[in-house]
Design a protein around this motif. Structure first.
Motif, PDB file in Angstrom:
ATOM      1  N   THR A 151       0.807  -1.219   0.000  1.00 54.58           N
ATOM      2  CA  THR A 151       0.000   0.000   0.000  1.00 54.58           C
ATOM      3  C   THR A 151       0.843   1.274   0.000  1.00 54.58           C
ATOM      4  O   THR A 151       0.346   2.352  -0.335  1.00 54.58           O
ATOM      5  N   SER A 152       2.111   1.163   0.359  1.00 53.48           N
ATOM      6  CA  SER A 152       2.969   2.352   0.391  1.00 53.48           C
ATOM      7  C   SER A 152       3.915   2.433  -0.802  1.00 53.48           C
ATOM      8  O   SER A 152       4.634   3.422  -0.951  1.00 53.48           O
ATOM      9  N   ARG A 153       3.897   1.423  -1.663  1.00 55.99           N
ATOM     10  CA  ARG A 153       4.764   1.442  -2.843  1.00 55.99           C
ATOM     11  C   ARG A 153       4.420   2.629  -3.739  1.00 55.99           C
ATOM     12  O   ARG A 153       3.256   2.874  -4.052  1.00 55.99           O
ATOM     13  N   SER A 154       5.435   3.367  -4.143  1.00 55.01           N
ATOM     14  CA  SER A 154       5.223   4.516  -5.026  1.00 55.01           C
ATOM     15  C   SER A 154       6.544   4.884  -5.684  1.00 55.01           C
ATOM     16  O   SER A 154       7.605   4.364  -5.313  1.00 55.01           O
ATOM     17  N   SER A 155       6.481   5.774  -6.662  1.00 57.07           N
ATOM     18  CA  SER A 155       7.691   6.244  -7.334  1.00 57.07           C
ATOM     19  C   SER A 155       8.242   7.466  -6.608  1.00 57.07           C
ATOM     20  O   SER A 155       7.498   8.356  -6.209  1.00 57.07           O
ATOM     21  N   THR A 156       9.551   7.476  -6.429  1.00 56.84           N
ATOM     22  CA  THR A 156      10.242   8.575  -5.763  1.00 56.84           C
ATOM     23  C   THR A 156      11.195   9.233  -6.751  1.00 56.84           C
ATOM     24  O   THR A 156      11.948   8.532  -7.440  1.00 56.84           O
TER      25      THR A 156
END
Length: 229
Positions: A50-55
């Motif tokens: 749920t916290s996976r995202s692009s940085t």
């Protein structure tokens, strides 16, 4: 006819042979850099997914070799062997595992350079090649990226999949590379790293820097590192 329909029609044909194996690439004679034994990751899966995202903003802090070891092993490493059969951390068409991984650690306790990950022995093979242009190309393609601590390059040995599945293999190599990318995203997230896929890289520059031979091309590029708060 649009480009997607054209691709779809050209990859209709399906053949099947048992020619290729699923052994990863090995650079004979390359300098070998052993990696530490992977550590156990205890992060809760629900939190990771749920916290996976692009940085796109990273700290100018080192990505240590222990973290690199964990990232590579849990994303694309060998989880077990049964005779000549190799089981990797990711599924692939026919189990061919045609996706290879290279890294360029710009901010790390490793010497800056181009490395190929050998999953069978869990070590890095140091290669010759011009790596400075790769960082410049990534930053130019995504201006939001401030620094490049760790550059991850995925290639595909597409000939193996085409030999086994014919034209339809052109679809499979794209699917397989996408799975590896997601593995890298999830493991990076579990390790507290930021990560971002780069779509605007120059294929020619990357293929030349890695000195890839016929039948292998760059298919994905990612930046990873400690993210800003």
């Amino acid at each position: 006819m649009d480009v997607f329909e054209d691709f779809y029609l050209k990859t209709q044909n399906f053949t099947f042979t048992l020619i290729p194996d699923n052994h990863p690439k090995v650079y004979e004679g390359a300098e070998v850099i052993p990696l530490p034994k992977p550590r156990e990751i205890k992060e809760e899966f629900q939190k990771v997914i749920t916290s996976r995202s692009s940085t796109r903003r990273f700290k100018e802090e080192k990505v240590d070799v222990y973290t690199i070891s964990d990232l590579l092993y849990y994303s694309v490493g060998v989880r077990k062997r049964e005779g000549e059969i190799i089981y990797r951390m990711f599924p692939s068409a026919g189990g061919l595992a045609e996706t290879e991984v290279y890294i360029i650690p710009f901010i790390s306790d490793l010497q800056v350079g181009i490395y190929h990950y050998n999953p069978l022995c869990h070590y890095l093979e140091k290669l010759n090649g011009e790596f400075r242009t790769l960082k410049t190309n990534v930053i130019n393609s995504i201006p939001d990226i401030n620094v490049v601590p760790l550059l991850i390059v995925l290639t595909t040995k597409y000939w193996k999949v085409l030999a086994k599945y014919g034209n339809r293999g052109a679809r499979f190599v794209l699917i397989d590379a996408g799975i590896v990318m997601e593995n890298l995203y999830l493991v990076a997230t579990a390790l507290g790293l930021g990560i971002c896929a780069v779509g605007g890289h120059n294929d020619y520059i990357f293929n030349r820097a890695l000195d890839l031979r016929e039948g292998e091309v760059v298919i994905g590029v990612l930046v990873a590192g400690k993210k800003t708060e």
